[in-house]
Write a protein that holds these residues in place. Structure first.
Motif, short mmCIF file in Angstrom:
data_model
loop_
_atom_site.label_atom_id
_atom_site.label_comp_id
_atom_site.label_asym_id
_atom_site.label_seq_id
_atom_site.Cartn_x
_atom_site.Cartn_y
_atom_site.Cartn_z
N PRO A 173 17.02 25.76 32.73
CA PRO A 173 18.26 26.15 33.41
C PRO A 173 19.09 27.11 32.55
CG PRO A 173 18.51 23.96 32.51
CD PRO A 173 17.08 24.34 32.28
N SER A 174 19.99 27.85 33.21
CA SER A 174 20.82 28.82 32.52
C SER A 174 22.21 28.84 33.13
CB SER A 174 20.18 30.22 32.62
OG SER A 174 21.08 31.21 32.18
N LYS A 175 23.22 28.60 32.30
CA LYS A 175 24.60 28.64 32.78
C LYS A 175 24.97 30.04 33.24
CE LYS A 175 26.34 24.83 29.91
NZ LYS A 175 27.30 24.44 28.85
N LEU A 176 24.44 31.04 32.54
CA LEU A 176 24.76 32.42 32.91
C LEU A 176 24.19 32.76 34.29
CD1 LEU A 176 24.95 35.49 30.67
CD2 LEU A 176 23.54 35.65 32.71
N LEU A 177 22.95 32.36 34.55
CA LEU A 177 22.35 32.62 35.86
C LEU A 177 23.07 31.85 36.96
CD1 LEU A 177 18.51 32.67 35.08
CD2 LEU A 177 20.03 34.62 35.51
N ASP A 178 23.49 30.62 36.65
CA ASP A 178 24.24 29.83 37.64
C ASP A 178 25.56 30.53 37.97
OD1 ASP A 178 22.25 27.96 37.60
OD2 ASP A 178 23.29 26.59 36.23
N TYR A 179 26.21 31.09 36.94
CA TYR A 179 27.47 31.81 37.14
C TYR A 179 27.24 33.03 38.04
CZ TYR A 179 31.55 34.71 36.10
OH TYR A 179 32.66 35.50 36.21
N LEU A 180 26.17 33.78 37.78
CA LEU A 180 25.90 34.99 38.57
C LEU A 180 25.58 34.65 40.02
CD1 LEU A 180 23.77 37.11 36.06
CD2 LEU A 180 26.18 37.42 36.70
N THR A 181 24.94 33.52 40.23
CA THR A 181 24.61 33.10 41.60
C THR A 181 25.87 32.93 42.44
OG1 THR A 181 22.63 31.98 40.80
CG2 THR A 181 23.43 31.35 42.98
N ALA A 182 26.95 32.51 41.77
CA ALA A 182 28.21 32.27 42.50
C ALA A 182 29.01 33.55 42.70
CB ALA A 182 29.05 31.25 41.73
N GLN A 183 28.55 34.67 42.14
CA GLN A 183 29.25 35.95 42.27
C GLN A 183 28.65 36.79 43.38
OE1 GLN A 183 32.00 36.35 40.39
NE2 GLN A 183 31.48 34.30 39.60
N PRO A 184 29.40 37.77 43.89
CA PRO A 184 28.84 38.67 44.91
C PRO A 184 27.59 39.37 44.38
CG PRO A 184 31.22 38.97 44.71
CD PRO A 184 30.81 38.08 43.59
N ALA A 185 26.64 39.58 45.23
CA ALA A 185 25.39 40.24 44.84
C ALA A 185 25.66 41.66 44.37
CB ALA A 185 24.41 40.25 46.01
N HIS A 186 24.91 42.10 43.38
CA HIS A 186 25.04 43.44 42.83
C HIS A 186 23.66 44.09 42.88
CE1 HIS A 186 26.20 46.85 40.48
NE2 HIS A 186 27.37 46.33 40.12
N ALA A 187 23.45 44.95 43.87
CA ALA A 187 22.13 45.53 44.10
C ALA A 187 21.60 46.29 42.89
CB ALA A 187 22.18 46.46 45.32
#
Length: 646
Positions: free
Chosen positions: A314-328
């Motif tokens: 698991p990764s806290k950083l990836l979890d954080y990004l999942t909760a953010q708007p997508a960035h193509a």
């Protein structure tokens, strides 16, 4: 081999020529641009006064002065400009020579005197362990302070021109080997000296406080931002070279360097430094450091181009990004995606600060950082993720430098000290007392009476009631400065202010007067149990010979006031005391000043020790020898025994 020998000989010749190169080029410029007469005059005066210094002769001196009197004002201006430029160029040559000598010595495996490695090696020779050295470093606190002396400040255009000459001159001594390269570099240097010769050295108008602020920011942009992280890297390398057991470890050195400033906060004798100026100075510093953080975040984004396929979970950083708007754009590049979000928040914070500068009506930005701790936490998550992915080595470069800057500069860049002259506080307190519910004549009181009344008002359960409308503009503005403390701490950082410095401190009541003004502004509050809580540190400035002699007595009086002792809790039971070099020199001369400063330090440290109070001495030295200037290292070593403490 023969070719290498020729190149080496050329380089040696180049080094020998470089000692006179800049003065020679200046002479060529003067001859071509001003003509033979000015050139000859400069040479005649230069050689004449050199000889006069070596072998004084009254007749020669009289003749030289007569020669000067023969010239008209425009020619005198050019001659003065020639000597001024010569000394600027000499400083550049000396700086470069010292740097090359150090590099050559270190290349031969020797250490430069007073360098980090030389100092750490000395600790090891004294038998100190790695742990003891690290503990000693953790107790260090070095805070150079920018002061407001507009008459000494060079315009930015002059600073930039000198910087270009310095850079080109250094390049000549390090990168040029063939005669063709030397000739080309020589022509570039001459062109830059020619431009400098025709650059306006003096501002056409008196600099504003905003000019002074911009001038101080120049040094951060051009030097400090690059040098500060390098200092910590050099220190860490020195420790690892001297102590083999430290190699392979990340030492996590503490932030031992902070910066202070009086520019925009020093209102002693300067009516142009208003509360609005101080507010804008802090916001300008805020924007400057945010701009540097933004630049470094963008650079990091170019470096950390990892693919999501190489992330551990698991990764806290990836979890954080999942909760953010997508960035193509950064769909499969988590670090770049994360840093783009940090970039957005920095841009929002800068936009908010710029909107408020000069106008408090600027609206808040939803994405803006509330304080430096938020930015630090986000970047620490980035560092932790690199550790988790077995890439701790990637945290030791650009990311570590950025974290270092944040630790030293926060969101405020340099802590703003406020300085004001003691009599203005006395007048403000007198007006407040005269217009209070129980009106009295404060200035008519003796010192014990003033101390008692001030202490009673500061420690009172209820706020002192007075008619603010009857205060003069000057006293109203003094109170506004204290109110600004709260406003800017909430807006920028709790660390944005340093100390409130009282110049011409002649008595203990001068410190307590500032405490009362802080109490009125809400910086000192009374708790339910009757004790006080302070959010301001007050520092007396002892600058005349008499004040230096009275310093111990004044501090003894203060430390015997229980309420004041409680106030020192804001700085961890530490009292800052500023020592004035310039005014003591003007008051008693260099010798008397030095002796009284020496004795005052001993007494100040002694009285602080008697009351179990830590003492921080702020040395108001700098500029010419007459103002207390000189090499910092030698100054520290010359302090009285026991006054430099860990």
């Amino acid at each position: 081999m023969k070719q290498l020998t020729q190149v080496d000989d050329t380089a040696k010749d180049n080094n020998n020529l470089s000692r006179t190169l800049l003065p020679d080029l200046l002479g060529e410029v003067i001859l071509q641009q001003e003509g033979q007469e000015i050139f000859d005059a400069v040479e005649q005066l230069r050689k004449g006064f050199i000889q006069q210094r070596l072998v004084p002769n009254d007749a020669r001196k009289s003749e030289l002065l007569k020669q000067i009197d023969k010239f008209n004002s425009p020619d005198i201006d050019r001659i003065i400009h020639a000597f001024s430029t010569f000394f600027h160029l000499t400083n550049i040559a000396e700086d470069d020579l010292a740097q090359r000598q150090r590099s050559e010595k270190e290349a031969q495996g020797e250490t430069w005197s007073n360098s980090f490695e030389d100092t750490v090696s000395g600790f090891r020779e004294q038998g100190k362990s790695l742990e003891q050295v690290l503990e000693l470093i953790s107790s260090l606190h070095y805070q150079p302070t920018f002061t407001a002396h507009p008459t000494e400040a060079k315009p930015p255009v002059v600073l930039e021109a000198l910087h270009r000459i310095h850079s080109e001159y250094s390049r000549l001594n390090t990168n040029c080997h063939s005669q063709l390269e030397i000739d080309e570099q020589r022509q570039r240097l001459k062109a830059m000296i020619q431009i400098f010769w025709k650059t306006e050295m003096v501002r056409p108008e008196k600099p504003t406080v905003y000019d002074e602020i911009e001038n101080s920011l120049y040094y951060f942009r051009e030097s400090i931002f690059a040098c500060l992280p390098a200092i910590y890297r050099d220190l860490e390398r020195a420790i690892k070279r001297v102590y083999p057991e430290a190699r392979g470890k990340q030492l996590d050195l503490p932030n031992i360097i902070r910066f202070g400033t009086w520019v925009g906060g020093d209102r002693d004798g300067n009516p142009f430094v208003t509360p609005a100026i101080t507010r804008d100075a802090l916001r300008m510093q805020h924007v400057e450091i945010l701009s540097e953080y933004l630049r470094r975040v963008k650079e990091l984004s170019k470096i950390l181009t990892h693919s999501i396929d190489h992330f551990r979970r698991p990764s806290k950083l990836l979890d954080y990004l999942t909760a953010q708007p997508a960035h193509a754009k950064y769909k499969n590049e988590p670090y770049r995606h994360y840093l783009s979000l940090v970039e957005q928040r920095l841009l929002a914070t800068m936009a908010q600060a710029r909107a408020r500068t000069g106008d408090d009506s600027g609206s808040g930005e939803p994405l803006a950082y509330g304080c430096e701790a938020e930015l630090l936490a986000e970047l620490q998550l980035l560092a932790d993720t690199l550790f988790d992915n077995n890439e701790s080595n990637l945290t030791r470069g650009s990311l570590q430098d950025l974290l270092c800057l944040i630790g030293s500069c926060g969101f405020y860049l340099s802590q703003m000290d406020i300085r004001q002259e003691s009599s203005l506080h006395s007048n403000a307190v007198h007006e407040i007392a005269a217009n209070s519910e129980q009106a009295l004549n404060y200035l008519a009181m003796d010192e014990p009476g003033r101390i008692k009344w001030l202490t009673d008002q500061i420690g009172a359960e209820h706020d002192l009631q007075y008619d603010a409308k009857k205060l003069t503009v000057q006293s109203t503005e003094i109170l506004a400065v204290f109110e600004l403390f709260q406003t800017m701490r909430n807006e920028l950082s709790t660390n944005c202010f340093g100390s409130y410095i009282i110049s011409m401190t002649h008595s203990a009541s001068h410190i307590m007067e500032v405490a009362l003004l802080a109490r009125i502004a809400g910086l000192i509050t009374v708790k339910a149990d009757g004790t006080v809580d302070s959010q301001i540190h007050i520092a007396p400035l002892f600058e005349t010979v008499k004040d230096l002699e009275l310093a111990e007595q004044i501090l003894q009086q203060l430390f015997n006031i229980p309420l004041y002792r409680q106030m020192l809790g804001f700085r961890g039971d530490q009292q800052e005391v500023m020592l004035g070099y310039s005014d003591s020199c003007k008051d008693g001369g260099i010798l008397a000043s030095s002796w009284n400063l020496y004795r005052a330090q001993q007494r100040i440290v002694r009285v602080c020790g008697q009351h179990q109070i830590k003492c921080l001495l702020f040395h108001g030295r700098g500029g010419t020898i007459g103002r207390g200037g000189g090499p910092t290292h030698e100054s520290i070593l010359s302090q009285p025994p026991g006054t430099v403490q860990s």
